[in-house]
Scaffold this motif. Structure first.
Motif, PDB file in Angstrom:
ATOM      1  N   ASP A  51       0.821  -1.225   0.000  1.00  0.00           N
ATOM      2  CA  ASP A  51       0.000   0.000   0.000  1.00  0.00           C
ATOM      3  C   ASP A  51       0.849   1.267   0.000  1.00  0.00           C
ATOM      4  N   GLY A  52       1.990   1.240  -0.687  1.00  0.00           N
ATOM      5  CA  GLY A  52       2.844   2.417  -0.766  1.00  0.00           C
ATOM      6  C   GLY A  52       3.734   2.622   0.450  1.00  0.00           C
ATOM      7  N   LEU A  53       3.622   1.759   1.437  1.00  0.00           N
ATOM      8  CA  LEU A  53       4.441   1.844   2.643  1.00  0.00           C
ATOM      9  C   LEU A  53       5.510   0.763   2.596  1.00  0.00           C
ATOM     10  N   LEU A  54       6.578   0.962   3.351  1.00  0.00           N
ATOM     11  CA  LEU A  54       7.595  -0.068   3.487  1.00  0.00           C
ATOM     12  C   LEU A  54       6.980  -1.225   4.267  1.00  0.00           C
ATOM     13  N   ALA A  55       6.984  -2.401   3.659  1.00  0.00           N
ATOM     14  CA  ALA A  55       6.334  -3.570   4.260  1.00  0.00           C
ATOM     15  C   ALA A  55       7.090  -4.040   5.502  1.00  0.00           C
ATOM     16  N   LEU A  56       6.314  -4.497   6.483  1.00  0.00           N
ATOM     17  CA  LEU A  56       6.878  -5.039   7.714  1.00  0.00           C
ATOM     18  C   LEU A  56       7.039  -6.542   7.582  1.00  0.00           C
ATOM     19  N   GLU A  57       8.129  -7.060   8.102  1.00  0.00           N
ATOM     20  CA  GLU A  57       8.345  -8.499   8.179  1.00  0.00           C
ATOM     21  C   GLU A  57       8.242  -8.884   9.645  1.00  0.00           C
ATOM     22  N   GLY A  58       7.611 -10.011   9.930  1.00  0.00           N
ATOM     23  CA  GLY A  58       7.476 -10.456  11.310  1.00  0.00           C
ATOM     24  C   GLY A  58       6.060 -10.888  11.601  1.00  0.00           C
ATOM     25  N   THR A  59       5.704 -10.838  12.862  1.00  0.00           N
ATOM     26  CA  THR A  59       4.394 -11.352  13.287  1.00  0.00           C
ATOM     27  C   THR A  59       3.293 -10.308  13.274  1.00  0.00           C
ATOM     28  N   THR A  60       3.620  -9.059  13.119  1.00  0.00           N
ATOM     29  CA  THR A  60       2.594  -8.012  13.092  1.00  0.00           C
ATOM     30  C   THR A  60       2.007  -7.868  11.697  1.00  0.00           C
ATOM     31  N   GLN A  87      -2.484  -5.939  13.921  1.00  0.00           N
ATOM     32  CA  GLN A  87      -2.138  -7.075  14.778  1.00  0.00           C
ATOM     33  C   GLN A  87      -0.817  -6.821  15.497  1.00  0.00           C
ATOM     34  N   PRO A  88      -0.810  -6.905  16.824  1.00  0.00           N
ATOM     35  CA  PRO A  88       0.443  -6.729  17.566  1.00  0.00           C
ATOM     36  C   PRO A  88       1.455  -7.823  17.233  1.00  0.00           C
ATOM     37  N   GLY A  89       2.706  -7.506  17.376  1.00  0.00           N
ATOM     38  CA  GLY A  89       3.785  -8.458  17.148  1.00  0.00           C
ATOM     39  C   GLY A  89       5.080  -7.727  16.874  1.00  0.00           C
ATOM     40  N   ASN A  90       6.127  -8.478  16.717  1.00  0.00           N
ATOM     41  CA  ASN A  90       7.449  -7.915  16.414  1.00  0.00           C
ATOM     42  C   ASN A  90       7.610  -7.739  14.911  1.00  0.00           C
ATOM     43  N   PHE A  91       8.425  -6.779  14.529  1.00  0.00           N
ATOM     44  CA  PHE A  91       8.651  -6.545  13.103  1.00  0.00           C
ATOM     45  C   PHE A  91      10.056  -6.056  12.834  1.00  0.00           C
ATOM     46  N   THR A  92      10.453  -6.220  11.602  1.00  0.00           N
ATOM     47  CA  THR A  92      11.636  -5.578  11.038  1.00  0.00           C
ATOM     48  C   THR A  92      11.233  -5.097   9.650  1.00  0.00           C
ATOM     49  N   ALA A  93      11.971  -4.202   9.118  1.00  0.00           N
ATOM     50  CA  ALA A  93      11.772  -3.740   7.739  1.00  0.00           C
ATOM     51  C   ALA A  93      13.117  -3.219   7.252  1.00  0.00           C
ATOM     52  N   THR A  94      13.424  -3.507   6.012  1.00  0.00           N
ATOM     53  CA  THR A  94      14.706  -3.079   5.457  1.00  0.00           C
ATOM     54  C   THR A  94      14.462  -2.253   4.207  1.00  0.00           C
ATOM     55  N   VAL A  95      15.090  -1.106   4.175  1.00  0.00           N
ATOM     56  CA  VAL A  95      15.033  -0.244   3.001  1.00  0.00           C
ATOM     57  C   VAL A  95      16.474   0.046   2.583  1.00  0.00           C
ATOM     58  N   THR A  96      16.712   0.075   1.286  1.00  0.00           N
ATOM     59  CA  THR A  96      18.032   0.461   0.790  1.00  0.00           C
ATOM     60  C   THR A  96      17.912   1.870   0.211  1.00  0.00           C
ATOM     61  N   PHE A  97      19.020   2.557   0.137  1.00  0.00           N
ATOM     62  CA  PHE A  97      18.995   3.882  -0.484  1.00  0.00           C
ATOM     63  C   PHE A  97      20.069   3.989  -1.541  1.00  0.00           C
ATOM     64  N   THR A  98      19.762   4.780  -2.569  1.00  0.00           N
ATOM     65  CA  THR A  98      20.698   5.055  -3.657  1.00  0.00           C
ATOM     66  C   THR A  98      20.777   6.563  -3.842  1.00  0.00           C
ATOM     67  N   LEU A  99      21.990   7.062  -3.880  1.00  0.00           N
ATOM     68  CA  LEU A  99      22.207   8.492  -4.095  1.00  0.00           C
ATOM     69  C   LEU A  99      22.507   8.735  -5.566  1.00  0.00           C
ATOM     70  N   ASN A 100      22.029   9.862  -6.073  1.00  0.00           N
ATOM     71  CA  ASN A 100      22.326  10.268  -7.440  1.00  0.00           C
ATOM     72  C   ASN A 100      22.721  11.746  -7.402  1.00  0.00           C
ATOM     73  N   TYR A 101      23.922  12.012  -7.841  1.00  0.00           N
ATOM     74  CA  TYR A 101      24.436  13.380  -7.810  1.00  0.00           C
ATOM     75  C   TYR A 101      24.162  14.052  -9.155  1.00  0.00           C
ATOM     76  N   LEU A 102      23.695  15.299  -9.075  1.00  0.00           N
ATOM     77  CA  LEU A 102      23.354  16.077 -10.278  1.00  0.00           C
ATOM     78  C   LEU A 102      24.176  17.358 -10.340  1.00  0.00           C
TER      79      LEU A 102
END
Length: 174
Positions: free
Chosen positions: A98-107, A159-174
């Motif tokens: 839904d356009g959000l960074l997805a959570l991994e885990g039990t939540t 739903q309550p529970g533990n989560f992690t989420a990983t996002v990577t970033f890329t820089l672009n210089y102009l």
């Protein structure tokens, strides 16, 4: 003469015996990792790979506060030269729901929204607006917060529970 020879042999054997019987008092390994990039700035090692604690947040707070419980983070650029490139964009990438960074885990029922320092939502996979750079150090500041996905009609749908989420970033210089 024999006495001098015996004393010399004993002295030499004591020297070698000390090193042969030395106890292991600890050892270890140091591993260095990194990369060399062709860019006008270096990414600070302290901000290149981060873990951002989000805390223990109530499902009711996620639903009612909608972004008020933010976790701030910074990507620090060092030793920047602006002779040829004066701006930078950043693109965050990761699994989305839904356009959000997805959570991994039990939540379930929530995701992470990342905003720039002005509160403008970052769209995963899309470059940010160009940010002017200064020579030297530059801090790219962001806010992250939990937000209900569209299927969560109420706090009870988160739903309550533990989560992690990983996002990577890329820089672009102009």
């Amino acid at each position: 003469m024999k006495l001098k020879s015996i004393v010399s042999v004993m002295a030499c054997s004591m020297l070698f015996a000390g090193s042969v019987f030395a106890a292991d008092e600890g050892s270890g390994t140091v591993k260095f990792e990194g990369s060399i990039i062709d860019a006008p700035c270096s990414i600070s090692a302290s901000t290149q790979n981060q873990i951002i604690p989000m805390g223990a947040i109530s499902n009711k707070s996620i639903y009612s506060k909608d972004g008020k419980l933010k976790s701030n983070f910074t990507i620090k650029l060092e030793d920047c030269t602006v002779a040829t490139k004066k701006n930078v964009t950043i693109t965050f990438s990761g699994a989305a729901k839904d356009g959000l960074l997805a959570l991994e885990g039990t939540t379930k029922g929530a995701g992470i929204q990342i905003d720039d320092s002005y509160g403008v939502p970052m769209v995963l996979g899309t470059a940010s607006a160009a940010v002017p750079m200064l020579a030297g150090e530059n801090d790219l500041k962001f806010n992250a917060y939990l937000k209900p996905i569209s299927a969560a009609a109420s706090a009870d749908d988160i739903q309550p529970g533990n989560f992690t989420a990983t996002v990577t970033f890329t820089l672009n210089y102009l």
